[in-house]
Design a protein around this motif. Structure first.
Motif, mmCIF file in Angstrom:
data_model
loop_
_atom_site.group_PDB
_atom_site.id
_atom_site.type_symbol
_atom_site.label_atom_id
_atom_site.label_comp_id
_atom_site.label_asym_id
_atom_site.label_seq_id
_atom_site.Cartn_x
_atom_site.Cartn_y
_atom_site.Cartn_z
ATOM 1 N N LEU A 194 -1.084 -24.941 37.078
ATOM 2 C CA LEU A 194 -1.863 -23.702 37.097
ATOM 3 C C LEU A 194 -1.374 -22.668 36.080
ATOM 4 O O LEU A 194 -2.123 -22.259 35.196
ATOM 5 N N LEU A 195 -0.143 -22.245 36.181
ATOM 6 C CA LEU A 195 0.331 -21.179 35.290
ATOM 7 C C LEU A 195 0.382 -21.594 33.822
ATOM 8 O O LEU A 195 -0.098 -20.850 32.956
ATOM 9 N N PRO A 196 0.941 -22.785 33.502
ATOM 10 C CA PRO A 196 0.941 -23.148 32.077
ATOM 11 C C PRO A 196 -0.467 -23.286 31.492
ATOM 12 O O PRO A 196 -0.717 -22.810 30.380
ATOM 13 N N LEU A 197 -1.369 -23.914 32.244
ATOM 14 C CA LEU A 197 -2.726 -24.076 31.715
ATOM 15 C C LEU A 197 -3.470 -22.747 31.638
ATOM 16 O O LEU A 197 -4.217 -22.512 30.687
ATOM 17 N N LEU A 198 -3.288 -21.893 32.635
ATOM 18 C CA LEU A 198 -3.929 -20.569 32.569
ATOM 19 C C LEU A 198 -3.491 -19.828 31.309
ATOM 20 O O LEU A 198 -4.315 -19.220 30.619
ATOM 21 N N ALA A 199 -2.198 -19.883 31.021
ATOM 22 C CA ALA A 199 -1.685 -19.168 29.845
ATOM 23 C C ALA A 199 -2.221 -19.767 28.546
ATOM 24 O O ALA A 199 -2.745 -19.043 27.678
ATOM 25 N N VAL A 200 -2.098 -21.079 28.405
ATOM 26 C CA VAL A 200 -2.514 -21.728 27.157
ATOM 27 C C VAL A 200 -4.027 -21.678 26.988
ATOM 28 O O VAL A 200 -4.532 -21.286 25.922
ATOM 29 N N PHE A 201 -4.755 -22.067 28.018
ATOM 30 C CA PHE A 201 -6.213 -22.049 27.921
ATOM 31 C C PHE A 201 -6.741 -20.614 27.826
ATOM 32 O O PHE A 201 -7.717 -20.360 27.136
ATOM 33 N N GLY A 202 -6.100 -19.699 28.535
ATOM 34 C CA GLY A 202 -6.528 -18.303 28.477
ATOM 35 C C GLY A 202 -6.456 -17.747 27.071
ATOM 36 O O GLY A 202 -7.401 -17.112 26.591
ATOM 37 N N PHE A 203 -5.334 -17.996 26.392
ATOM 38 C CA PHE A 203 -5.185 -17.520 25.014
ATOM 39 C C PHE A 203 -6.194 -18.212 24.097
ATOM 40 O O PHE A 203 -6.851 -17.558 23.279
ATOM 41 N N ALA A 204 -6.319 -19.533 24.240
ATOM 42 C CA ALA A 204 -7.239 -20.281 23.379
ATOM 43 C C ALA A 204 -8.680 -19.808 23.560
ATOM 44 O O ALA A 204 -9.413 -19.630 22.571
ATOM 45 N N LEU A 205 -9.090 -19.603 24.803
ATOM 46 C CA LEU A 205 -10.455 -19.148 25.055
ATOM 47 C C LEU A 205 -10.670 -17.712 24.586
ATOM 48 O O LEU A 205 -11.759 -17.373 24.104
ATOM 49 N N LEU A 206 -9.656 -16.879 24.694
ATOM 50 C CA LEU A 206 -9.767 -15.504 24.187
ATOM 51 C C LEU A 206 -10.039 -15.516 22.685
ATOM 52 O O LEU A 206 -10.942 -14.835 22.192
ATOM 53 N N VAL A 207 -9.272 -16.308 21.956
ATOM 54 C CA VAL A 207 -9.463 -16.400 20.505
ATOM 55 C C VAL A 207 -10.835 -17.000 20.186
ATOM 56 O O VAL A 207 -11.569 -16.479 19.342
ATOM 57 N N ALA A 208 -11.174 -18.084 20.873
ATOM 58 C CA ALA A 208 -12.444 -18.768 20.592
ATOM 59 C C ALA A 208 -13.649 -17.889 20.920
ATOM 60 O O ALA A 208 -14.618 -17.842 20.149
ATOM 61 N N PHE A 209 -13.612 -17.200 22.052
ATOM 62 C CA PHE A 209 -14.737 -16.339 22.418
ATOM 63 C C PHE A 209 -14.841 -15.140 21.472
ATOM 64 O O PHE A 209 -15.939 -14.693 21.162
ATOM 65 N N SER A 210 -13.709 -14.635 21.020
ATOM 66 C CA SER A 210 -13.735 -13.534 20.045
ATOM 67 C C SER A 210 -14.374 -13.991 18.740
ATOM 68 O O SER A 210 -15.201 -13.282 18.149
ATOM 69 N N LEU A 211 -13.987 -15.181 18.289
ATOM 70 C CA LEU A 211 -14.569 -15.726 17.068
ATOM 71 C C LEU A 211 -16.063 -16.009 17.251
ATOM 72 O O LEU A 211 -16.874 -15.697 16.373
ATOM 73 N N ALA A 212 -16.425 -16.564 18.400
ATOM 74 C CA ALA A 212 -17.843 -16.843 18.668
ATOM 75 C C ALA A 212 -18.654 -15.545 18.714
ATOM 76 O O ALA A 212 -19.788 -15.506 18.217
ATOM 77 N N HIS A 213 -18.079 -14.501 19.287
ATOM 78 C CA HIS A 213 -18.762 -13.198 19.336
ATOM 79 C C HIS A 213 -19.051 -12.698 17.923
ATOM 80 O O HIS A 213 -20.123 -12.155 17.655
ATOM 81 N N TRP A 214 -18.101 -12.891 17.027
ATOM 82 C CA TRP A 214 -18.270 -12.459 15.640
ATOM 83 C C TRP A 214 -19.282 -13.352 14.908
ATOM 84 O O TRP A 214 -20.073 -12.872 14.104
ATOM 85 N N PHE B 68 4.234 -32.145 19.170
ATOM 86 C CA PHE B 68 5.058 -33.078 19.945
ATOM 87 C C PHE B 68 4.790 -34.552 19.615
ATOM 88 O O PHE B 68 5.371 -35.432 20.232
ATOM 89 N N GLN B 69 3.885 -34.851 18.680
ATOM 90 C CA GLN B 69 3.442 -36.206 18.365
ATOM 91 C C GLN B 69 2.774 -36.889 19.562
ATOM 92 O O GLN B 69 2.660 -38.110 19.613
ATOM 93 N N MET B 70 2.386 -36.120 20.551
ATOM 94 C CA MET B 70 1.590 -36.543 21.712
ATOM 95 C C MET B 70 1.278 -35.274 22.486
ATOM 96 O O MET B 70 1.870 -34.243 22.235
ATOM 97 N N THR B 71 0.343 -35.376 23.393
ATOM 98 C CA THR B 71 0.069 -34.213 24.228
ATOM 99 C C THR B 71 0.856 -34.340 25.534
ATOM 100 O O THR B 71 0.907 -35.422 26.106
ATOM 101 N N PRO B 72 1.484 -33.259 25.981
ATOM 102 C CA PRO B 72 2.191 -33.317 27.262
ATOM 103 C C PRO B 72 1.251 -33.539 28.448
ATOM 104 O O PRO B 72 1.705 -33.865 29.533
ATOM 105 N N LEU B 73 -0.034 -33.384 28.236
ATOM 106 C CA LEU B 73 -1.025 -33.607 29.292
ATOM 107 C C LEU B 73 -1.457 -35.066 29.238
ATOM 108 O O LEU B 73 -2.306 -35.459 28.431
#
Length: 147
Positions: free
Chosen positions: A61-81, A113-118
């Motif tokens: 929960l916490l790691p994904l919220l942080a990583v996905f939250g930041f990624a979606l913030l950037v992506a939605f900002s770019l999409a808005h523009w 990491f040469q792989m995804t931790p997920l």
């Protein structure tokens, strides 16, 4: 440039998108790993499968919220523009941004990491399903975002 008032108005929609993406990605993660174990002949009782999915969600929960939250913030900002500049893509801007945000995160993890931790996103099917989770999150954002 978006004002603080605009950011605060869209915060609930962004939060819902992040939580939706995280919840779906966590389910995919658990399903992919358990599916791999089943393919190896490991028997997983239904109760244990559900308990494992719940623990996966809590642990991620916490790691994904942080990583996905930041990624979606950037992506939605770019999409808005980009929306007014690319009118043909405007109807799918939010789901497209969400899916691409998760793709970028997974590719960045792989580059680092040469792989995804997920583990659930290591194969092409998992990668696509995780990106679909981001697209659904983008749809939720577009649906809840104030006009």
């Amino acid at each position: 440039m978006a004002s603080l008032k605009d950011l605060l108005r869209t915060a609930p929609a962004w939060s819902a998108a992040v939580l939706t993406t995280t919840a779906i990605a966590s389910m995919i993660q658990s399903w992919q790993v358990q599916s791999g174990l089943l393919d190896l002949g490991v028997k997983i009782p239904a109760g244990l499968a559900l308990e494992t999915a719940g623990r996966d969600f809590a642990g991620l929960l916490l790691p994904l919220l942080a990583v996905f939250g930041f990624a979606l913030l950037v992506a939605f900002s770019l999409a808005h523009w980009l929306k007014p500049r690319l009118p043909l893509l405007a109807p799918i801007a939010w789901p497209l941004a969400g899916g691409l945000a998760i793709a970028a995160v997974l590719m960045a993890m792989h580059a680092q990491f040469q792989m995804t931790p997920l583990a659930g996103a290591r194969g092409m099917d998992g990668f696509i399903l995780f990106c679909l989770a981001g697209s659904i999150g983008g749809f939720v954002f577009g649906w809840l975002k104030p006009c």
